[in-house]
Design a protein around this motif. Structure first.
Motif, PDB file in Angstrom:
ATOM      1  N   GLN A  30      45.503  43.433  33.206  1.00 24.39           N
ATOM      2  CA  GLN A  30      45.508  44.556  34.141  1.00 24.39           C
ATOM      3  C   GLN A  30      45.461  44.040  35.579  1.00 24.39           C
ATOM      4  O   GLN A  30      46.223  44.500  36.428  1.00 24.39           O
ATOM      5  CB  GLN A  30      44.303  45.457  33.871  1.00 24.39           C
ATOM      6  N   GLU A  34      48.378  44.604  38.404  1.00 25.09           N
ATOM      7  CA  GLU A  34      48.068  45.290  39.655  1.00 25.09           C
ATOM      8  C   GLU A  34      48.329  44.400  40.862  1.00 25.09           C
ATOM      9  O   GLU A  34      48.812  44.863  41.891  1.00 25.09           O
ATOM     10  CB  GLU A  34      46.617  45.773  39.637  1.00 25.09           C
ATOM     11  N   LEU A  50      48.663  53.247  40.655  1.00 26.38           N
ATOM     12  CA  LEU A  50      47.489  52.730  39.961  1.00 26.38           C
ATOM     13  C   LEU A  50      46.389  53.775  39.809  1.00 26.38           C
ATOM     14  O   LEU A  50      45.423  53.550  39.097  1.00 26.38           O
ATOM     15  CB  LEU A  50      46.938  51.508  40.705  1.00 26.38           C
ATOM     16  N   THR A  58      43.088  49.281  46.365  1.00 23.34           N
ATOM     17  CA  THR A  58      44.366  48.607  46.177  1.00 23.34           C
ATOM     18  C   THR A  58      44.441  47.330  47.003  1.00 23.34           C
ATOM     19  O   THR A  58      45.059  46.356  46.586  1.00 23.34           O
ATOM     20  CB  THR A  58      45.522  49.555  46.551  1.00 23.34           C
TER      21      THR A  58
END
Length: 63
Positions: A30, A34, A50, A58
């Motif tokens: 993950q 990301e 996301l 972020t």
């Protein structure tokens, strides 16, 4: 196939086994996904995709 987190983890583990990639856990994959998304998309688009409430979360992956 179910759509629970457990079944998703089982599918990911099976994919890793079939492709010869070591399974390092759900969060490792993950985080990598990301990080790549944050590097190639605008911060706003990445945050929206996301599901982050703020761009601050972020930014952690964009570094």
């Amino acid at each position: 196939m179910g759509s629970s987190q457990t079944s998703a983890r089982e599918r990911l583990r099976a994919l890793c086994t079939r492709s010869g990639v070591p399974y390092r856990g759900w969060h490792a994959f993950q985080y990598e996904a990301e990080t790549r998304l944050a590097a190639h998309a605008s911060l706003d688009n990445a945050a929206r995709h996301l599901g982050h409430v703020s761009r601050k979360a972020t930014r952690v992956y964009a570094k």
